[in-house]
Design an enzyme around this catalytic site. Structure first.
Site, PDB file in Angstrom:
ATOM      1  N   GLY A  53       0.828  -1.203   0.000  1.00 22.67           N
ATOM      2  CA  GLY A  53       0.000   0.000   0.000  1.00 22.67           C
ATOM      3  C   GLY A  53       0.858   1.246   0.000  1.00 22.67           C
ATOM      4  O   GLY A  53       1.948   1.270   0.571  1.00 22.67           O
ATOM      5  N   GLY A  55       0.385   5.684   0.158  1.00 23.72           N
ATOM      6  CA  GLY A  55      -0.478   6.860   0.260  1.00 23.72           C
ATOM      7  C   GLY A  55       0.362   8.102   0.441  1.00 23.72           C
ATOM      8  O   GLY A  55       1.595   8.079   0.349  1.00 23.72           O
ATOM      9  N   GLY A  56      -0.312   9.219   0.700  1.00 19.69           N
ATOM     10  CA  GLY A  56       0.399  10.482   0.812  1.00 19.69           C
ATOM     11  C   GLY A  56       1.411  10.511   1.936  1.00 19.69           C
ATOM     12  O   GLY A  56       2.432  11.189   1.847  1.00 19.69           O
ATOM     13  N   VAL A  60       2.995   1.045   3.184  1.00 20.27           N
ATOM     14  CA  VAL A  60       2.771  -0.107   4.053  1.00 20.27           C
ATOM     15  C   VAL A  60       3.396  -1.324   3.387  1.00 20.27           C
ATOM     16  O   VAL A  60       3.180  -1.573   2.202  1.00 20.27           O
ATOM     17  CB  VAL A  60       1.270  -0.350   4.298  1.00 20.27           C
ATOM     18  CG1 VAL A  60       1.078  -1.545   5.231  1.00 20.27           C
ATOM     19  CG2 VAL A  60       0.617   0.888   4.889  1.00 20.27           C
ATOM     20  N   LYS A  75       4.210   0.123   8.594  1.00 22.62           N
ATOM     21  CA  LYS A  75       3.848   1.388   7.963  1.00 22.62           C
ATOM     22  C   LYS A  75       4.996   2.364   8.160  1.00 22.62           C
ATOM     23  O   LYS A  75       5.402   2.645   9.300  1.00 22.62           O
ATOM     24  CB  LYS A  75       2.565   1.955   8.559  1.00 22.62           C
ATOM     25  CG  LYS A  75       2.213   3.349   8.028  1.00 22.62           C
ATOM     26  CD  LYS A  75       0.791   3.765   8.374  1.00 22.62           C
ATOM     27  CE  LYS A  75      -0.201   3.073   7.491  1.00 22.62           C
ATOM     28  NZ  LYS A  75      -1.561   3.643   7.569  1.00 22.62           N
ATOM     29  N   ASP A 176     -10.400  10.661  11.433  1.00 23.39           N
ATOM     30  CA  ASP A 176     -10.327  10.466   9.977  1.00 23.39           C
ATOM     31  C   ASP A 176     -10.971   9.137   9.599  1.00 23.39           C
ATOM     32  O   ASP A 176     -10.421   8.378   8.801  1.00 23.39           O
ATOM     33  CB  ASP A 176      -8.870  10.519   9.511  1.00 23.39           C
ATOM     34  CG  ASP A 176      -8.752  10.644   7.987  1.00 23.39           C
ATOM     35  OD1 ASP A 176      -9.720  11.106   7.352  1.00 23.39           O
ATOM     36  OD2 ASP A 176      -7.699  10.282   7.450  1.00 23.39           O
TER      37      ASP A 176
END
Length: 755
Positions: A53, A55-56, A60, A75, A176
């Site tokens: 994974g 993301g910004g 991960v 992570k 979030d």
């Protein structure tokens, strides 16, 4: 039966470790590496295995805790914007430790377990349990944004509410909550991820600011009204509003305010009443709609005041639904127990079909009873749309093809069932489209799912089962996981030889890809022998100039080159290029690919003038066909520059390298492997022209970029560090050069010394 695919081919190499794509799919494509890189060891304990994974805020990784032998997820969070600010770094590390301790203290079945945390080489990292499942965003996307069945929604909601009740009692607000942060595991259980990460993201530099001032943390589609602006108090009821947004999306397929830009979405949350869910999906139970709208109240005082209340309302709904179901006789046969009769899409989560009861079905499947439900016209229309999707792929419209196959899969799921062969055929085609779109990890997961279900429903040796397993192996190869791919290819090959014979096209297809994969594992002799065997059989069965024969002969040439047999490789590639020119045309991409490899062989044999002339023609052809910024045009120009340098034309070589590097940086990005290859060639030219100080700066830039992208121990990074050391040596900085050589040598040998 789902369609097969073209084979992977090893091609395209020069001093810059470059590859090209034969017939659109190259099996040896290198996966993008993360902040550490595959195989890196964090804190002497956590070995990174596979990027799962991105993301910004970071990445991960699937990893192994080597101390405990436990599979985990790591992570990695990378701060941005304050690289040289020591004060900021100290504050950030303190905040990270505080938030990580809070997350690690949470012990609830609905919250992801955090095992450890720390800092390593400038990266903040969390060690978490490895979850087997899909987040709700993926579930919705896989279903082409069709809503989930009501029982699935209430089940998910009840589990999330239970987890929130626990965390809110600990005084912890998520801030979030969104579909991407809620995982549904393969056993049906649900877990919330990333407690504390949203607040940490604000400090790291990924706040959701829109105006530059006062914007709070959160994702616009799921932010509570009190999160919008700087003055409102945010408490646990903000999480309940976000839960309402998530449930609205699960129930209707769309978030409550699905507007064109982030600001409009936020204004919607703050000022506009959401459209009632039953206006979009009339069959939703009224009590579920009421709960969702209560959660979406603008004023926190008007919402349910705690998650336990939400959970209680959901339990009451489930009990009422169970009582109603018990009092109503089933209208579908036992084997169709999971089919939907309404407009809502069924979940795409795999499940086992119950065994037939007294009314046995003849054959593996029967659509006779289903015709009452779906009708023959409906099934025929779905078949036509499936064919349309395949046709879209044939002309290269992979995005449209993927959307269509995913939609047909959802419709077939409702009409025929999750495990019906036609449903699986559509999912197989959707996976193929994902592969062509470069979304290899997603394709792999979908192929593995299809293969698993087909194995149960159709049997392990059924042709469709083997096709899905073959494609899964292909995807594994595309991700650089060659050992895993090798095992699957070997199993599929044995099954195909057993069921259809050694000379069947499917058997040869599998053997070709196995030969390719052996080459990537460094087993060059075996790769060469198997490729020759496949080429000989294909030449006998299909003809010497058949495209599949030529594909395998191309692989023979590659294996010859890998073994240093460049004269033989040159002859093979020339023959393949000539045959393709006759059969496909001089400007066909496959013909040009073979000519490119011919140039590589000429260069390796010291015939750089011949190679230069070939690449000049190739650049002209590629530019005329695909344009000056096409990746293959740039690759040919790169090779042209390399041969200019070999012939001593360093001014021209440097100009060519700079031009190609600039275009690649604009088109591909500054840290793309091809861009870095061209930048390295710039440094090579500068060095040959005696401009060592300028060359050193370029070499260091390339080495630093490769270390960020690939990791400090990657072979390309170490090559760049050696380049840097050589440059230091040329500048008379011998002590620095020797120290760098020693460090590189230690890393190559797996020693403890690090850059």
């Amino acid at each position: 039966m789902a369609a097969g695919h073209q084979e992977g081919h090893g091609q395209g190499r020069d001093e810059g470790h470059e590859r090209i794509h034969e017939q659109g799919r190259e099996q040896g494509h290198r996966q993008g590496q993360g902040p550490e890189g595959q195989g890196a060891l964090i804190q002497g304990r956590y070995r990174l295995h596979e990027l799962i994974g991105r993301g910004g805020m970071g990445e991960v990784w699937r990893a192994l805790d080597e101390s405990l032998g436990r599979r985990i997820a790591v992570k990695c969070l990378k701060p941005v914007g304050h690289a040289g600010d020591a004060g900021f770094t100290r504050i950030l590390q303190a905040r990270f430790r505080r938030e990580a301790r809070v997350a690690a203290a949470l012990q609830h079945r609905g919250v992801t377990v955090v095992h450890d945390f720390g800092e390593h080489d400038g990266l903040l990292f969390l060690v978490m349990e490895l979850l087997d499942g899909r987040n709700l965003l993926q579930v919705l996307d896989d279903a082409q944004r069709h809503p989930l069945p009501v029982p699935d929604i209430t089940d998910i909601a009840e589990q999330v509410a239970d987890a929130l009740a626990y965390t809110h009692n600990q005084g912890i607000v998520h801030r979030d909550l969104k579909p991407a942060n809620i995982m549904r595991l393969s056993d049906g259980s649900v877990k919330i991820c990333d407690f504390g990460i949203a607040r940490l993201g604000h400090d790291i530099g990924f706040t959701s600011r829109l105006t530059g001032t006062g914007m709070a943390m959160g994702t616009p589609h799921y932010m509570s009204p009190e999160q919008i602006g700087s003055g409102a108090e945010v408490d646990h009821r903000s999480d309940l509003y976000s839960l309402g947004c998530v449930l609205y999306e699960l129930a209707t397929g769309r978030p409550p305010f699905d507007l064109e830009d982030a600001w409009s979405i936020l204004v919607g949350h703050r000022d506009t009443e959401p459209e009632p869910p039953r206006a979009r999906r009339p069959e939703l139970p009224a009590e579920l709609e009421r709960l969702i709208l209560d959660l979406l109240a603008k004023d926190p005082e008007d919402r349910p005041q705690d998650a336990a209340d939400v959970g209680g309302r959901l339990k009451a709904m489930r009990a009422a639904a169970g009582a109603a179901a018990a009092s109503s006789p089933p209208v579908l046969p036992g084997w169709a127990a999971g089919l939907s009769t309404g407009s809502a899409a069924r979940s795409t989560r795999a499940h086992r079909m119950p065994a037939p009861a007294r009314h046995e079905i003849t054959g593996a499947w029967s659509t006779r009873a289903l015709a009452v439900e779906a009708g023959p016209d409906t099934l025929a229309a779905l078949a036509a749309r499936h064919t349309e999707g395949i046709d879209l792929g044939r002309v290269g419209n992979w995005r449209q093809a993927y959307d269509l196959h995913t939609a047909v899969a959802a419709d077939r799921d409702r009409a025929l069932g999750t495990e019906h062969p036609d449903t699986l055929a559509s999912r197989h085609e959707a996976a193929y489209c994902l592969g062509r779109l470069g979304r290899t990890e997603e394709a792999l997961r979908l192929y593995e799912y299809v293969a698993d279900v087909r194995r149960r429903v159709l049997g392990p040796d059924h042709p469709d089962t083997l096709v899905a397993r073959h494609e899964a192996a292909y995807a594994l190869g595309g991700l650089g996981r060659y050992l895993e791919a090798h095992q699957i290819y070997s199993d599929v090959l044995a099954a195909r030889e057993r069921t259809v014979g050694p000379e069947h096209p499917d058997t040869l297809h599998c053997k070709h890809n196995l030969a390719f994969n052996l080459g990537r594992l460094g087993r060059t002799d075996e790769s060469y022998a198997m490729a020759v065997e496949v080429a000989d059989v294909r030449a006998r069965v299909l003809g010497p100039d058949h495209p599949e024969t030529l594909v395998t002969r191309f692989e023979v040439g590659y294996a010859q080159g890998q073994a240093g047999r460049w004269a033989e490789a040159l002859e093979t590639y020339r023959e393949v290029a000539a045959a393709r020119a006759r059969e496909l045309g001089a400007d066909h991409p496959d013909t040009l690919a073979a000519r490119y490899e011919t140039g590589i062989c000429l260069g390796r044999l010291g015939r750089s003038a011949d190679a230069l002339a070939l690449y000049e023609e190739l650049v002209e052809a590629r530019t005329r066909i695909a344009g000056s910024t096409d990746t293959e045009t740039l690759r040919a120009r790169h090779a042209l520059g390399v041969n200019l340098g070999r012939l001593g034309h360093w001014d021209r070589a440097l100009a060519e390298a700079r031009d190609v590097a600039a275009v690649r940086e604009r088109v591909l990005g500054g840290e793309h492997p091809d861009t870095l290859v061209s930048k390295r060639e710039v440094a090579v030219g500068l060095g040959w022209l005696g401009r060592w100080s300028t060359a050193l700066a370029v070499y260091q830039d390339v080495a630093d970029a490769r270390e960020r992208v690939l990791g400090a121990d990657h072979a390309d990074t170490l090559t760049s560090r050696n380049d840097e050391a050589h440059c230091l040596e040329q500048l008379g900085r011998t002590a620095e050069a020797q120290a760098l050589y020693r460090r590189v040598s230690a890393q190559q040998q797996g020693g403890p010394e690090r850059l």
